[in-house]
Design a protein around this motif. Structure first.
Motif, PDB file in Angstrom:
ATOM      1  N   TYR A 222       0.840  -1.305   0.212  1.00 50.01           N
ATOM      2  CA  TYR A 222       0.055   0.082  -0.125  1.00 50.01           C
ATOM      3  C   TYR A 222       0.929   1.236  -0.100  1.00 50.01           C
ATOM      4  N   PHE A 223       0.890   2.301  -0.818  1.00 48.98           N
ATOM      5  CA  PHE A 223       1.619   3.362  -0.977  1.00 48.98           C
ATOM      6  C   PHE A 223       0.603   4.716  -0.772  1.00 48.98           C
ATOM      7  N   ALA A 238       1.108   5.470   6.098  1.00 48.71           N
ATOM      8  CA  ALA A 238       1.783   4.150   5.866  1.00 48.71           C
ATOM      9  C   ALA A 238       2.212   3.410   7.214  1.00 48.71           C
ATOM     10  N   GLU A 250       4.139   2.044   2.254  1.00 48.95           N
ATOM     11  CA  GLU A 250       5.047   3.164   2.451  1.00 48.95           C
ATOM     12  C   GLU A 250       4.443   4.534   1.895  1.00 48.95           C
ATOM     13  N   PHE A 252       5.148   8.668   0.497  1.00 46.80           N
ATOM     14  CA  PHE A 252       5.873   9.353  -0.235  1.00 46.80           C
ATOM     15  C   PHE A 252       5.382  10.888  -0.456  1.00 46.80           C
ATOM     16  N   LEU A 257       7.865  10.186  -6.385  1.00 44.48           N
ATOM     17  CA  LEU A 257       7.630   9.061  -6.870  1.00 44.48           C
ATOM     18  C   LEU A 257       8.693   8.740  -8.064  1.00 44.48           C
ATOM     19  N   PRO A 261      10.595   5.574  -6.261  1.00 44.43           N
ATOM     20  CA  PRO A 261       9.405   4.475  -5.796  1.00 44.43           C
ATOM     21  C   PRO A 261       8.500   4.025  -6.832  1.00 44.43           C
ATOM     22  N   VAL A 265       5.508   0.401  -7.948  1.00 43.84           N
ATOM     23  CA  VAL A 265       4.009   0.499  -8.256  1.00 43.84           C
ATOM     24  C   VAL A 265       3.471  -0.576  -9.641  1.00 43.84           C
ATOM     25  N   THR A 269      -0.701  -2.895  -5.998  1.00 49.56           N
ATOM     26  CA  THR A 269      -0.316  -1.817  -5.117  1.00 49.56           C
ATOM     27  C   THR A 269      -1.265  -0.541  -5.239  1.00 49.56           C
ATOM     28  N   VAL A 271      -2.651   2.872  -4.560  1.00 39.14           N
ATOM     29  CA  VAL A 271      -2.198   4.105  -4.138  1.00 39.14           C
ATOM     30  C   VAL A 271      -3.077   5.071  -3.301  1.00 39.14           C
TER      31      VAL A 271
END
Ligand code: AGP
Length: 363
Positions: A222-223, A238, A250, A252, A257, A261, A265, A269, A271
């Motif tokens: 999971y972002f 996160a 995480e 960000f 990105l 990172p 993705v 995942t 976002v």
């Protein structure tokens, strides 16, 4: 303020964490009670009204409290006061230079975190003025610092900090308004503070976070992304997710990105994009949403609907429109609920996650 046995019971909730998430409207009311006068349009923290406007501010903290420090530093910089947030465990070993009039603020809900106490003592040993923003009356940080401001969130039993984070953000906002000596109209902020408890209640009553877990609850990771003061919320979202669900999560700064990172993705995942207001930051975050969607990732927009985020995202977690300093608090409640329901669906020991303690009293 004294607390009853009821305050330390689960009051019928399955977990202390969920109870404490639902206690936020009252906790926030307590935090600004008698400190924000809508009629006068004035915010007053008597306990620190002797503090002159600082030349600079250094926040020191750990974990969730460090995320509150990031928020406080971002707000101060927007006002034009030099401010930085430091990981207390790093600050103590390589302290940054102190300039004239530097105020060192330790944010710590327990007031007993060894790394934060170490950083504050380091600052004191170099003659800095120190302030503890804490939840526990007469804690070590409160006793040792020159000044103390209590966030009045009440007892927090769940290891995962929830209501204390929201109250730390309000505490930072009140403290900044108290120490910053520049002409400005506080009324819009005070009105949003006054509405905050009911805005949080509305999130608690209407959130679709639990439904989202049915769709995205078995993801690879999971972002969380955001800009400005929402970076702190992305990191906090996160942390909550990983510390109670044990899933990879995480946060960000959205602009980061494409510098790495983005390689993580995938369609597996989800976002979470925190998009509040409709300014340059919001517009740039919309571009980040398209950036991750182009890699197949489902996007959940945590938004107040002022931008097109809800139109382009795959799902939304809505919050009310409010003051830009208050919006991160509402967005964070949505992320607390999502993390709670992910962990609950996995049958995790939510109040006592493995390997973690409520107050980390060792360095
Ligand atoms: C947050 O959920 C954790 N419990 C942890 O990161 C915590 O925020 C950190 O240990 C700092 O604690 P403090 O606020 O009591 O200093």
């Amino acid at each position: 303020m004294s607390y009853t046995a009821e305050d330390t019971g689960k009051s019928g909730y399955d977990h202390y964490m969920l109870k404490e998430i639902y206690e936020q409207p009252n906790a926030l009311r307590q935090c600004f009670a008698g400190r924000a006068d809508a009629l006068e349009g004035k915010i007053t923290l008597e306990e620190v009204d002797s503090i002159p406007e600082p030349g600079a501010v250094q926040f020191v903290a750990c974990g969730t409290s460090y995320h509150a420090a990031l928020y406080g530093a971002a707000v101060l910089r927007e006002i034009g006061i030099p401010a930085d947030a430091y990981l207390a465990s790093e600050y103590a070993l390589s302290p940054p230079p102190l300039t004239l009039g530097t105020l060192v603020i330790g944010i710590t809900q327990s007031g007993e975190t060894a790394d934060t106490l170490g950083a504050l003592r380091e600052a004191m040993s170099r003659g800095a003025s120190t302030l503890a923003l804490t939840n526990v009356v007469n804690s070590t940080a409160a006793r040792e610092c020159d000044h103390v401001v209590y966030i009045r969130a009440g007892p927090e039993i769940g290891v995962a900090a929830t209501k204390t984070f929201s109250s730390q953000l309000v505490g930072c906002t009140l403290l900044i308004e108290q120490v910053v000596d520049r002409p400005r109209d506080c009324r819009p902020l005070i009105e949003s503070l006054r509405d905050l408890p009911s805005d949080v209640q509305q999130v608690l009553d209407s959130s679709s976070a639990e439904l989202l877990v049915e769709k995205y609850g078995n993801s690879e990771a999971y972002f969380f992304i955001g800009r400005g003061t929402n970076v702190a919320v992305a990191l906090e979202g996160a942390l909550k997710c990983k510390e109670i669900s044990y899933e990879h999560a995480e946060g960000f700064a959205a602009g980061e990105l494409k510098h790495g990172p983005l390689a993580l993705v995938t369609p597996k995942t989800p976002v979470f994009a925190i998009v509040t207001g409709n300014d340059e930051r919001a517009r740039k975050t919309l571009a980040n949403i398209k950036e991750v969607q182009a890699r197949g990732a489902p996007v959940i927009a945590v938004t107040d609907g002022q931008s097109d985020a809800a139109d382009i995202a795959d799902a939304t977690l809505m919050i009310s429109e409010t003051h830009e300093r208050i919006a991160p608090i509402l967005a964070n409640v949505q992320l607390q609920l999502f993390s709670y329901h992910v962990a609950n669906a996995l049958g995790r020991p939510i109040d006592k996650p493995r390997n973690l303690a409520k107050s980390v009293t060792v360095e």
